[in-house]
Scaffold this motif. Structure first.
Motif, mmCIF file in Angstrom:
data_model
loop_
_atom_site.group_PDB
_atom_site.id
_atom_site.type_symbol
_atom_site.label_atom_id
_atom_site.label_comp_id
_atom_site.label_asym_id
_atom_site.label_seq_id
_atom_site.Cartn_x
_atom_site.Cartn_y
_atom_site.Cartn_z
ATOM 1 N N UNK A 209 -21.758 -3.183 4.334
ATOM 2 C CA UNK A 209 -20.764 -4.254 4.256
ATOM 3 C C UNK A 209 -19.495 -3.705 3.608
ATOM 4 N N UNK A 210 -18.409 -3.670 4.380
ATOM 5 C CA UNK A 210 -17.114 -3.203 3.901
ATOM 6 C C UNK A 210 -16.228 -4.420 3.680
ATOM 7 N N UNK A 211 -15.788 -4.638 2.438
ATOM 8 C CA UNK A 211 -14.963 -5.804 2.121
ATOM 9 C C UNK A 211 -13.546 -5.377 1.781
ATOM 10 N N UNK A 212 -12.572 -5.949 2.506
ATOM 11 C CA UNK A 212 -11.169 -5.587 2.313
ATOM 12 C C UNK A 212 -10.375 -6.840 1.941
ATOM 13 N N UNK A 213 -9.494 -6.680 0.965
ATOM 14 C CA UNK A 213 -8.687 -7.806 0.500
ATOM 15 C C UNK A 213 -7.256 -7.669 1.014
ATOM 16 N N UNK A 214 -6.739 -8.783 1.546
ATOM 17 C CA UNK A 214 -5.371 -8.791 2.066
ATOM 18 C C UNK A 214 -4.387 -8.558 0.922
ATOM 19 N N UNK A 215 -3.385 -7.746 1.161
ATOM 20 C CA UNK A 215 -2.330 -7.359 0.225
ATOM 21 C C UNK A 215 -2.787 -6.320 -0.798
ATOM 22 N N UNK A 216 -4.105 -6.122 -0.942
ATOM 23 C CA UNK A 216 -4.597 -5.076 -1.839
ATOM 24 C C UNK A 216 -5.083 -3.879 -1.038
ATOM 25 N N UNK A 217 -5.904 -4.144 -0.014
ATOM 26 C CA UNK A 217 -6.484 -3.070 0.795
ATOM 27 C C UNK A 217 -5.832 -2.938 2.174
ATOM 28 N N UNK A 218 -5.165 -3.994 2.613
ATOM 29 C CA UNK A 218 -4.469 -3.966 3.910
ATOM 30 C C UNK A 218 -3.336 -4.978 3.864
ATOM 31 N N UNK A 219 -2.316 -4.792 4.697
ATOM 32 C CA UNK A 219 -1.109 -5.614 4.595
ATOM 33 C C UNK A 219 -1.304 -7.044 5.071
#
Length: 387
Positions: A209-219
């Motif tokens: 499970x890969x969790x990405x946060x908007x504005x922190x990990x991707x635009x």
């Protein structure tokens, strides 16, 4: 918080080596951190869903669907600014520039041994305010939350587009977390989540499970979605469908053989389809209808209803896409979808009004709330009169 040691204050054993009357005092900043932590602790103990920090009114909590005041003491703007600044300090000294410059900021944080929190800090009437959602460290148990098994069974799907819809605060994120947890426990897959902010944390189990946060990990959701297609995904969770570009990219991902799960702030399965189509200009809408009819697998619409027992109870409308519904979407006959849902119980479909009736019959919600939250209040009133 770090307190000054006794030896630093000039105390060895039982003897004071030098008088330093201020050595035991904590700073005002430390005092405010203690106060903020205590407010959060009380919220967790009360099993509050939300904390309201609004200038000019007392600290308030949402418990069982109702907003209650902590006490009668109003918090005025200067003290509120200080409280919110200390909340940022608790969040690892997060930069406040976004809230001060743009007027709002979304983020999540955790206090070890207490809970996780999701905050929206914003300006209103020139002063800072905040709404803080309380999130448990442990992933929720769908049985305890009364989420139907056929909703959790969405975890078995391997491709297509699934939407979980409902108003803000209706438990969409919790339902999504339960579905992702079921995938993680039962399937060998790569799950990518795009969230703003990240709420529930998923540990790798049978799945990665890969969790990405908007504005922190991707635009943005769109850039994160496009990148996800190059990251060998099996399942992609998109926290929210915010615009037509995000919707179009998500549908493309679903068309290429991935399971894409997301949310919309709509009530009712038919309304959800209309909302998606209306996001696009008229000359593109027939193409979108065709795409939706091909890739959509399910729409789950939910509400949280205040209960007679002081708790909130979820009501669900569940629509799985069969040939009849796909044809209605292609032919722009969305208004007939509710009839298909009502007559397809054997396929696991449930109307919102039937879900509300079930809660009422179990004695969990009041007659008034059953009527207020129904899709057709007049028809619901007649049904209740016959019970």
């Amino acid at each position: 918080m770090r307190l000054t040691s006794l030896s630093a204050c000039g105390v060895v054993g039982n003897k004071r080596l030098r008088p330093e009357p201020d050595c035991y005092r904590i700073t005002e900043q430390e005092r405010m951190i203690m106060k903020m932590e205590e407010l959060l602790r009380v919220a967790v103990e009360k099993q509050a869903a939300d904390i309201f920090l609004i200038p000019g009114m007392p600290l308030s909590y949402r418990v069982g669907g109702r907003i209650i005041n902590h006490d009668e003491n109003k918090i005025f703007p200067q003290e509120m600014d200080t409280l919110i600044e200390e909340f940022y300090m608790l969040a690892g000294n997060r930069d406040m520039s976004r809230a001060k410059k743009h007027g709002d900021d979304d983020f999540s944080m955790a206090i070890p041994g207490l809970s996780r929190f999701r905050a929206n800090v914003f300006r209103q009437r020139g002063s800072l305010a905040a709404i803080i959602r309380v999130i448990t460290f442990d992933l929720p148990d769908f049985h305890t939350l009364s989420i139907p098994q056929n909703v959790i069974d969405i975890a078995r799907m391997t491709k297509g587009f699934v939407l979980v819809t409902g108003p803000a605060g209706s438990g969409k994120s919790t339902t999504l977390a339960c579905i992702i947890d079921e995938i993680n426990r039962t399937r060998n897959a790569h799950v990518i989540t795009l969230e703003d902010p990240i709420e529930y944390l998923h540990r790798h189990n049978k799945s990665v499970v890969t969790q990405r946060e908007i504005m922190t990990d991707t635009d943005s959701y769109v850039s994160g979605l496009r990148a996800a297609l190059r990251q060998a995904p099996d399942v992609i969770l998109v926290g929210e469908m915010r615009d037509d570009e995000t919707i179009k990219t998500a549908m493309t991902a679903a068309e290429t053989g991935h399971l894409v799960i997301s949310t919309l702030h709509t009530v009712g399965a038919a309304n959800t389809i209309d909302r998606i189509i209306d996001n696009f200009p008229p000359n593109q809408q027939q193409q979108i209808r065709t795409q939706l009819s091909m890739v959509m697998q399910a729409v789950i619409s939910q509400q949280l209803i205040p209960g007679l027992d002081g708790k909130e109870h979820p009501a669900f409308e569940i629509m799985f896409f069969n040939n009849a519904i796909r044809n209605l979407i292609r032919e722009s006959k969305i208004h007939q979808i509710d009839n298909i849902i009502a007559t397809s119980q054997e396929e696991g479909m449930v109307t919102m009004d039937n879900s509300l009736l079930s809660l009422y019959r179990q004695g969990l919600i009041s007659k008034e709330d059953t009527i207020v939250h129904s899709n057709n209040s007049e028809l619901m009133e007649k049904k209740l009169m016959r019970l």
